[in-house]
Design an enzyme around this catalytic site. Sequence first.
Site, PDB file in Angstrom:
ATOM      1  N   ARG A 195       0.847  -1.192   0.000  1.00  0.00           N
ATOM      2  CA  ARG A 195       0.000   0.000   0.000  1.00  0.00           C
ATOM      3  C   ARG A 195       0.885   1.245   0.000  1.00  0.00           C
ATOM      4  O   ARG A 195       1.969   1.247   0.597  1.00  0.00           O
ATOM      5  CB  ARG A 195      -0.903   0.041   1.239  1.00  0.00           C
ATOM      6  N   HIS A 201      -1.174   0.179  -9.639  1.00  0.00           N
ATOM      7  CA  HIS A 201      -1.844  -0.734  -8.702  1.00  0.00           C
ATOM      8  C   HIS A 201      -2.477  -1.913  -9.463  1.00  0.00           C
ATOM      9  O   HIS A 201      -3.700  -2.098  -9.450  1.00  0.00           O
ATOM     10  CB  HIS A 201      -2.912   0.006  -7.880  1.00  0.00           C
TER      11      HIS A 201
HETATM   12  P1  NAP Z   1      -1.638 -11.478   5.024  1.00  0.00           P
HETATM   13  O1  NAP Z   1      -1.852 -12.884   4.597  1.00  0.00           O
HETATM   14  O2  NAP Z   1      -2.477 -10.896   6.094  1.00  0.00           O
HETATM   15  O3  NAP Z   1      -0.094 -11.376   5.433  1.00  0.00           O
HETATM   16  C1  NAP Z   1       0.428 -10.248   6.057  1.00  0.00           C
HETATM   17  C2  NAP Z   1       1.818 -10.569   6.558  1.00  0.00           C
HETATM   18  O4  NAP Z   1       2.362  -9.381   7.158  1.00  0.00           O
HETATM   19  C3  NAP Z   1       1.824 -11.660   7.631  1.00  0.00           C
HETATM   20  O5  NAP Z   1       2.957 -12.474   7.488  1.00  0.00           O
HETATM   21  C4  NAP Z   1       1.914 -10.837   8.922  1.00  0.00           C
HETATM   22  O6  NAP Z   1       2.545 -11.518   9.982  1.00  0.00           O
HETATM   23  C5  NAP Z   1       2.800  -9.699   8.468  1.00  0.00           C
HETATM   24  N1  NAP Z   1       2.626  -8.542   9.348  1.00  0.00           N
HETATM   25  C6  NAP Z   1       1.521  -7.799   9.568  1.00  0.00           C
HETATM   26  N2  NAP Z   1       1.769  -6.834  10.473  1.00  0.00           N
HETATM   27  C7  NAP Z   1       3.056  -6.982  10.823  1.00  0.00           C
HETATM   28  C8  NAP Z   1       3.894  -6.290  11.733  1.00  0.00           C
HETATM   29  N3  NAP Z   1       3.451  -5.250  12.463  1.00  0.00           N
HETATM   30  N4  NAP Z   1       5.173  -6.709  11.858  1.00  0.00           N
HETATM   31  C9  NAP Z   1       5.624  -7.769  11.152  1.00  0.00           C
HETATM   32  N5  NAP Z   1       4.872  -8.469  10.272  1.00  0.00           N
HETATM   33  C10 NAP Z   1       3.614  -8.063  10.112  1.00  0.00           C
HETATM   34  O7  NAP Z   1      -1.758 -10.489   3.773  1.00  0.00           O
HETATM   35  P2  NAP Z   1      -1.579 -10.860   2.227  1.00  0.00           P
HETATM   36  O8  NAP Z   1      -2.795 -11.546   1.727  1.00  0.00           O
HETATM   37  O9  NAP Z   1      -0.274 -11.532   2.045  1.00  0.00           O
HETATM   38  O10 NAP Z   1      -1.565  -9.389   1.583  1.00  0.00           O
HETATM   39  C11 NAP Z   1      -0.630  -8.411   1.986  1.00  0.00           C
HETATM   40  C12 NAP Z   1      -1.036  -7.064   1.423  1.00  0.00           C
HETATM   41  O11 NAP Z   1      -0.747  -6.995   0.029  1.00  0.00           O
HETATM   42  C13 NAP Z   1      -2.522  -6.731   1.499  1.00  0.00           C
HETATM   43  O12 NAP Z   1      -2.892  -6.286   2.781  1.00  0.00           O
HETATM   44  C14 NAP Z   1      -2.669  -5.652   0.444  1.00  0.00           C
HETATM   45  O13 NAP Z   1      -2.517  -4.377   1.031  1.00  0.00           O
HETATM   46  C15 NAP Z   1      -1.508  -5.916  -0.514  1.00  0.00           C
HETATM   47  N6  NAP Z   1      -1.957  -6.287  -1.868  1.00  0.00           N
HETATM   48  C16 NAP Z   1      -1.592  -5.519  -2.928  1.00  0.00           C
HETATM   49  C17 NAP Z   1      -1.972  -5.890  -4.201  1.00  0.00           C
HETATM   50  C18 NAP Z   1      -1.555  -5.097  -5.410  1.00  0.00           C
HETATM   51  O14 NAP Z   1      -2.063  -5.329  -6.491  1.00  0.00           O
HETATM   52  N7  NAP Z   1      -0.608  -4.197  -5.286  1.00  0.00           N
HETATM   53  C19 NAP Z   1      -2.747  -7.041  -4.394  1.00  0.00           C
HETATM   54  C20 NAP Z   1      -3.116  -7.795  -3.296  1.00  0.00           C
HETATM   55  C21 NAP Z   1      -2.711  -7.416  -2.027  1.00  0.00           C
HETATM   56  P3  NAP Z   1       1.848 -12.818  10.631  1.00  0.00           P
HETATM   57  O15 NAP Z   1       1.944 -13.876   9.573  1.00  0.00           O
HETATM   58  O16 NAP Z   1       2.701 -13.117  11.790  1.00  0.00           O
HETATM   59  O17 NAP Z   1       0.438 -12.426  10.951  1.00  0.00           O
HETATM   60  C1  GLV Z   2      -5.289  -5.300  -3.856  1.00  0.00           C
HETATM   61  O1  GLV Z   2      -4.670  -4.295  -3.666  1.00  0.00           O
HETATM   62  C2  GLV Z   2      -5.797  -6.146  -2.828  1.00  0.00           C
HETATM   63  O2  GLV Z   2      -5.719  -5.783  -1.646  1.00  0.00           O
HETATM   64  O3  GLV Z   2      -6.313  -7.234  -3.163  1.00  0.00           O
END
Ligand code: NAP
Ligand code: GLV
Length: 309
Positions: A224, A272
Amino acid sequence: MSIVILRQDDKIEMWRQALQKAAPGITIYNGLEEHPKDIIDMALVWKHRPGSLADYPNLKCIASSGAGVDFIFEDTSAPIHLPITRVVDPMLASDMSEHVIALIFAHLKNLNRYKLDQQQKIWKPQNYSRIRDFTIGILGLGALGAVLANDLVHYGFKVNGWSRSKKTMKNVQTFTGMETLAAFLGATEILVCLLPLTKETTGILNKNLFQQLPKGAYIINVARGGHLVDEDLLMMLQQEHLSGAALDVFHTEPLPTAHPFWEHPKVHISPHCASVSDTASVVPQIIENHRRLLAGKALNNIVSIERGY
Ligand code: NAP
Ligand code: GLV
């Protein structure tokens, strides 16, 4: 009992039709059109108009149609006491991994440099790097970060990952919590941010963090815009502490035309688009959660309100 889709882009009707086709027995409403409010029990949201969730007196669940839920928590009138779900989808994860791997190889092989040179008809071969030359550090080892880490290992990269809770992953060196962040950063030459945007992670990509990376490190932010302090990145690029950055996400989207990132030779921009929820892949999990909601069963992919992700 019905679902409303709340988003402000031109994909709303595509989502409505995909859901309606998958679940002909329930009515799916386009939130931009006139519709009854009191029969809605689930709202499928993506960057909805702030305040609009408060219009539904019998809402029982807020479902994000993406992985992130930050925009729901930013809506101060959203009924966040209700269950909030998000997308966890193998296609979303593999799309993200492919996007980040493309950026890493572009960096290794100087493709951004050559694109700039091409515009000026400059013929100037650069030294290139190899997979074995770089350690990749991934902030966030969740649904997306873990898939990326495994894919990078498969290519032969050295991979480190940082998360809140302890992880054990084959061939990935894992770091847990704030107390290990400095060690993680010190060993990272290409930093990928795949954290959720929360109170703890807002502005985490700042001067202090960049200074802990080795000189010449490269930044990839696909999480983000709120993770990044834009001015700090510009300063670190100007001081040549960082060699460049690839950014897919921004504080304001679309990125305002006057923003210095647009014309910065060391900043690669994408709109994005790193990984976008695919209706065919995601609709079944939304319908399944609606079915569970009606049956009074536990929902899948629930977000923790305390953690904010
Ligand atoms: P997720 O499964 O919730 O994973 C988040 C990871 O971050 C987990 O490993 C979590 O640790 C870690 N984390 C969170 N807070 C933390 C902190 N304070 N200190 C250290 N580690 C921390 O999320 P995801 O599905 O992988 O997605 C991640 C993000 O990608 C989304 O929230 C979104 O904003 C972004 N995204 C972007 C796009 C794009 O097109 N650019 C597309 C999809 C998603 P734990 O495992 O220990 O909980
Ligand atoms: C995209 O940014 C998502 O959060 O899926």
